[in-house]
Design a protein around this motif. Sequence first.
Motif, PDB file in Angstrom:
ATOM      1  N   ASP A 264       0.842  -1.198   0.000  1.00 13.37           N
ATOM      2  CA  ASP A 264       0.000   0.000   0.000  1.00 13.37           C
ATOM      3  C   ASP A 264       0.882   1.255   0.000  1.00 13.37           C
ATOM      4  O   ASP A 264       1.616   1.506   0.958  1.00 13.37           O
ATOM      5  CB  ASP A 264      -0.901   0.002   1.240  1.00 13.37           C
ATOM      6  CG  ASP A 264      -1.973   1.086   1.174  1.00 13.37           C
ATOM      7  OD1 ASP A 264      -1.734   2.127   0.520  1.00 13.37           O
ATOM      8  OD2 ASP A 264      -3.047   0.896   1.773  1.00 13.37           O
ATOM      9  N   PRO A 265       0.821   2.070  -1.052  1.00 10.20           N
ATOM     10  CA  PRO A 265       1.682   3.263  -1.114  1.00 10.20           C
ATOM     11  C   PRO A 265       1.337   4.329  -0.083  1.00 10.20           C
ATOM     12  O   PRO A 265       2.137   5.232   0.173  1.00 10.20           O
ATOM     13  CB  PRO A 265       1.453   3.786  -2.544  1.00 10.20           C
ATOM     14  CG  PRO A 265       0.141   3.224  -2.971  1.00 10.20           C
ATOM     15  CD  PRO A 265      -0.012   1.914  -2.258  1.00 10.20           C
ATOM     16  N   ASP A 266       0.149   4.250   0.533  1.00 15.28           N
ATOM     17  CA  ASP A 266      -0.253   5.250   1.529  1.00 15.28           C
ATOM     18  C   ASP A 266       0.264   4.929   2.924  1.00 15.28           C
ATOM     19  O   ASP A 266       0.092   5.714   3.856  1.00 15.28           O
ATOM     20  CB  ASP A 266      -1.790   5.362   1.578  1.00 15.28           C
ATOM     21  CG  ASP A 266      -2.348   5.927   0.280  1.00 15.28           C
ATOM     22  OD1 ASP A 266      -1.667   6.770  -0.330  1.00 15.28           O
ATOM     23  OD2 ASP A 266      -3.450   5.500  -0.123  1.00 15.28           O
ATOM     24  N   ILE A 267       0.870   3.762   3.100  1.00 13.81           N
ATOM     25  CA  ILE A 267       1.406   3.373   4.407  1.00 13.81           C
ATOM     26  C   ILE A 267       2.928   3.499   4.367  1.00 13.81           C
ATOM     27  O   ILE A 267       3.596   2.842   3.578  1.00 13.81           O
ATOM     28  CB  ILE A 267       0.967   1.942   4.791  1.00 13.81           C
ATOM     29  CG1 ILE A 267      -0.546   1.910   4.995  1.00 13.81           C
ATOM     30  CG2 ILE A 267       1.691   1.464   6.044  1.00 13.81           C
ATOM     31  CD1 ILE A 267      -1.112   0.561   5.351  1.00 13.81           C
ATOM     32  N   ASP A 268       3.462   4.384   5.206  1.00 13.12           N
ATOM     33  CA  ASP A 268       4.910   4.675   5.203  1.00 13.12           C
ATOM     34  C   ASP A 268       5.693   3.765   6.146  1.00 13.12           C
ATOM     35  O   ASP A 268       6.886   3.568   5.964  1.00 13.12           O
ATOM     36  CB  ASP A 268       5.154   6.133   5.621  1.00 13.12           C
ATOM     37  CG  ASP A 268       4.406   7.110   4.735  1.00 13.12           C
ATOM     38  OD1 ASP A 268       4.344   6.858   3.523  1.00 13.12           O
ATOM     39  OD2 ASP A 268       3.878   8.108   5.251  1.00 13.12           O
ATOM     40  N   LEU A 269       5.037   3.255   7.183  1.00  9.87           N
ATOM     41  CA  LEU A 269       5.717   2.409   8.161  1.00  9.87           C
ATOM     42  C   LEU A 269       4.922   1.130   8.362  1.00  9.87           C
ATOM     43  O   LEU A 269       3.735   1.172   8.680  1.00  9.87           O
ATOM     44  CB  LEU A 269       5.852   3.146   9.504  1.00  9.87           C
ATOM     45  CG  LEU A 269       6.305   2.309  10.697  1.00  9.87           C
ATOM     46  CD1 LEU A 269       7.760   1.865  10.550  1.00  9.87           C
ATOM     47  CD2 LEU A 269       6.126   3.071  12.012  1.00  9.87           C
ATOM     48  N   PHE A 431       2.856   4.065  17.545  1.00 11.30           N
ATOM     49  CA  PHE A 431       2.379   4.313  16.186  1.00 11.30           C
ATOM     50  C   PHE A 431       0.988   3.736  15.903  1.00 11.30           C
ATOM     51  O   PHE A 431       0.507   3.836  14.786  1.00 11.30           O
ATOM     52  CB  PHE A 431       3.380   3.744  15.159  1.00 11.30           C
ATOM     53  CG  PHE A 431       4.569   4.631  14.918  1.00 11.30           C
ATOM     54  CD1 PHE A 431       4.506   5.681  14.014  1.00 11.30           C
ATOM     55  CD2 PHE A 431       5.754   4.426  15.603  1.00 11.30           C
ATOM     56  CE1 PHE A 431       5.596   6.506  13.795  1.00 11.30           C
ATOM     57  CE2 PHE A 431       6.853   5.243  15.391  1.00 11.30           C
ATOM     58  CZ  PHE A 431       6.771   6.285  14.482  1.00 11.30           C
ATOM     59  N   LYS A 432       0.348   3.139  16.911  1.00 14.45           N
ATOM     60  CA  LYS A 432      -0.911   2.443  16.623  1.00 14.45           C
ATOM     61  C   LYS A 432      -2.031   3.392  16.201  1.00 14.45           C
ATOM     62  O   LYS A 432      -2.996   2.962  15.573  1.00 14.45           O
ATOM     63  CB  LYS A 432      -1.338   1.582  17.813  1.00 14.45           C
ATOM     64  CG  LYS A 432      -1.701   2.336  19.065  1.00 14.45           C
ATOM     65  CD  LYS A 432      -1.954   1.354  20.209  1.00 14.45           C
ATOM     66  CE  LYS A 432      -2.331   2.083  21.490  1.00 14.45           C
ATOM     67  NZ  LYS A 432      -2.450   1.147  22.630  1.00 14.45           N
ATOM     68  N   ASN A 433      -1.923   4.689  16.526  1.00 16.43           N
ATOM     69  CA  ASN A 433      -2.948   5.650  16.111  1.00 16.43           C
ATOM     70  C   ASN A 433      -2.489   6.552  14.969  1.00 16.43           C
ATOM     71  O   ASN A 433      -3.134   7.555  14.674  1.00 16.43           O
ATOM     72  CB  ASN A 433      -3.368   6.518  17.308  1.00 16.43           C
ATOM     73  CG  ASN A 433      -4.139   5.726  18.351  1.00 16.43           C
ATOM     74  OD1 ASN A 433      -5.118   5.065  18.024  1.00 16.43           O
ATOM     75  ND2 ASN A 433      -3.686   5.757  19.593  1.00 16.43           N
ATOM     76  N   PHE A 434      -1.378   6.197  14.330  1.00 18.44           N
ATOM     77  CA  PHE A 434      -0.841   7.011  13.234  1.00 18.44           C
ATOM     78  C   PHE A 434      -1.367   6.473  11.906  1.00 18.44           C
ATOM     79  O   PHE A 434      -1.226   5.290  11.599  1.00 18.44           O
ATOM     80  CB  PHE A 434       0.692   6.965  13.280  1.00 18.44           C
ATOM     81  CG  PHE A 434       1.365   7.661  12.120  1.00 18.44           C
ATOM     82  CD1 PHE A 434       1.090   8.982  11.818  1.00 18.44           C
ATOM     83  CD2 PHE A 434       2.276   6.978  11.325  1.00 18.44           C
ATOM     84  CE1 PHE A 434       1.709   9.622  10.756  1.00 18.44           C
ATOM     85  CE2 PHE A 434       2.905   7.601  10.262  1.00 18.44           C
ATOM     86  CZ  PHE A 434       2.622   8.928   9.973  1.00 18.44           C
ATOM     87  N   ALA A 438       1.051   0.705   9.765  1.00 19.01           N
ATOM     88  CA  ALA A 438       0.257  -0.502  10.015  1.00 19.01           C
ATOM     89  C   ALA A 438       1.141  -1.500  10.748  1.00 19.01           C
ATOM     90  O   ALA A 438       2.350  -1.560  10.524  1.00 19.01           O
ATOM     91  CB  ALA A 438      -0.255  -1.100   8.711  1.00 19.01           C
ATOM     92  N   ASN A 439       0.527  -2.264  11.633  1.00 14.94           N
ATOM     93  CA  ASN A 439       1.261  -3.255  12.420  1.00 14.94           C
ATOM     94  C   ASN A 439       0.552  -4.593  12.285  1.00 14.94           C
ATOM     95  O   ASN A 439      -0.659  -4.673  12.420  1.00 14.94           O
ATOM     96  CB  ASN A 439       1.303  -2.781  13.882  1.00 14.94           C
ATOM     97  CG  ASN A 439       1.414  -3.935  14.857  1.00 14.94           C
ATOM     98  OD1 ASN A 439       2.312  -4.758  14.744  1.00 14.94           O
ATOM     99  ND2 ASN A 439       0.493  -4.003  15.806  1.00 14.94           N
ATOM    100  N   ILE A 440       1.302  -5.648  11.957  1.00 13.45           N
ATOM    101  CA  ILE A 440       0.703  -6.980  11.817  1.00 13.45           C
ATOM    102  C   ILE A 440       1.534  -7.990  12.582  1.00 13.45           C
ATOM    103  O   ILE A 440       2.752  -8.070  12.395  1.00 13.45           O
ATOM    104  CB  ILE A 440       0.585  -7.429  10.335  1.00 13.45           C
ATOM    105  CG1 ILE A 440      -0.262  -6.463   9.534  1.00 13.45           C
ATOM    106  CG2 ILE A 440      -0.042  -8.827  10.240  1.00 13.45           C
ATOM    107  CD1 ILE A 440       0.496  -5.426   8.783  1.00 13.45           C
TER     108      ILE A 440
END
Length: 458
Positions: A264-269, A431-434, A438-440
């Motif tokens: 996803d190009p909209d997710i930087d981290l 970063f969970k509210n940034f 995204a975190n998996i």
Amino acid sequence: MGDTDRKLFILDTNILLHEPHAIFSFQEHDVVIPMTVLEELDRIKDSKRDVARDARVAIRALEDLFRDATPDQISEGIPIIRQQEQSGTIAILADYQLQETIKAFADKAGDNRILNATLYLQNKRAPREVVLVTKDINMRLRAKGAGVRFVEDYRTDQLIDDVQYLTKGFQQCEGDFWQGIDQVESRTLGGRTLHTLSRAPFEPTFINQYVIDERSDFAGRVEDISPETVTIKDLSRERMMSRRAWDITPKNIYQGMAMDALLDPDIDLVILTGAAGSGKTLLAMASALEQSIERGMFDKIIVTRNTPDIGESIGFLPGTEEEKMMPWLAAITDTLEALHKNDHCTEGSLKYICDKANIQFKSINFMRGRSIQNAFVLLDECQNLTASQIKTIITRCGEGTKIVCSGNLAQIDSPYLTPVTSGLTYMVERFKNFEGSANIHLNGVVRSRLAEFAEENL
């Protein structure tokens, strides 16, 4: 040094190496730095170890506090001024003057002097609470055995009490996702289907958190959160499981969620956690090659990781910086080989791919001060990094850069980090509210049936 309500904290050297400005974290209480700690900081600041910089920062902070103080004021304690408000005091204790009271472990002279100082102040300052603060587990045990009443770990930077409460980046609904949902407002926007539902059933929820169900039908991602509602982007589980990056497709829904975030190009981290063999590095490298070579989104791929003794060991290895890094980055080269194992000439393919994708292997020590533009950065083995080290790397990322941080909290090698104080845990929570991250957490071991059995039973 004050009334009995105020505690007296004695800091071990490792506290100031872990957090150089820890002296400001004790609010209205008093802080004592034994002379031994200053001597150890002095030895470390000139060493080649990667903590030398932290030692120098701690020394400068102390120098700023004691600059205009007299020797008597330093031994009695001077006020700590933080944000124009006075909190507690800080003092230096000349612990070498104390008579030796602990004769065990003669090889640990520094530790013994700190324990002596604690016992001395415990008796002299009674009934005040005198607390020894150290990140060394064995030091905490020895202190209790020696008669120190209060011994603590430094937990100011700890965001959660137990790693089991760490957000996994997804939530699984029981049964069918649509069962029990009374009201939904669905709309299609630019080829995307969005569902707006009541927020209450999804609490706690975060931006970019994935939502799946047990029936293996629904998969979505939280797109927007308001006080009363949550908007979920419908991803279609079938479409997500058939996504392909560098000829790699997800083997389970967790890998499917990870690949969706990676592409996803909209997710930087993207933060990937999970057991050894769950596919963290493979998915990250496949996505990096797909987006760099096939889609031309990045100019280069930078691979870096923490190596506990790199400060001293890297200099003794032959070759350039990249050649010196190769022993520690074997996991990445193994992954590249696995991605090209079916090629006619694997070695030729690897050389071609490394040149075409401009893959650079960098030491974490040399990341400071850089500005990285239009790059895909893979930071491997994050569990061994502190929060400040992770901040150093993430703040290097400029426009057009995507960073993937992967790690396994069960494999921490650092002597001063635990799963709850690891920089990886800190980063997941912060970063969970940034909206740009995204975190998996990848469940399941897909490396082999042998690796899966070992992960579950050993």
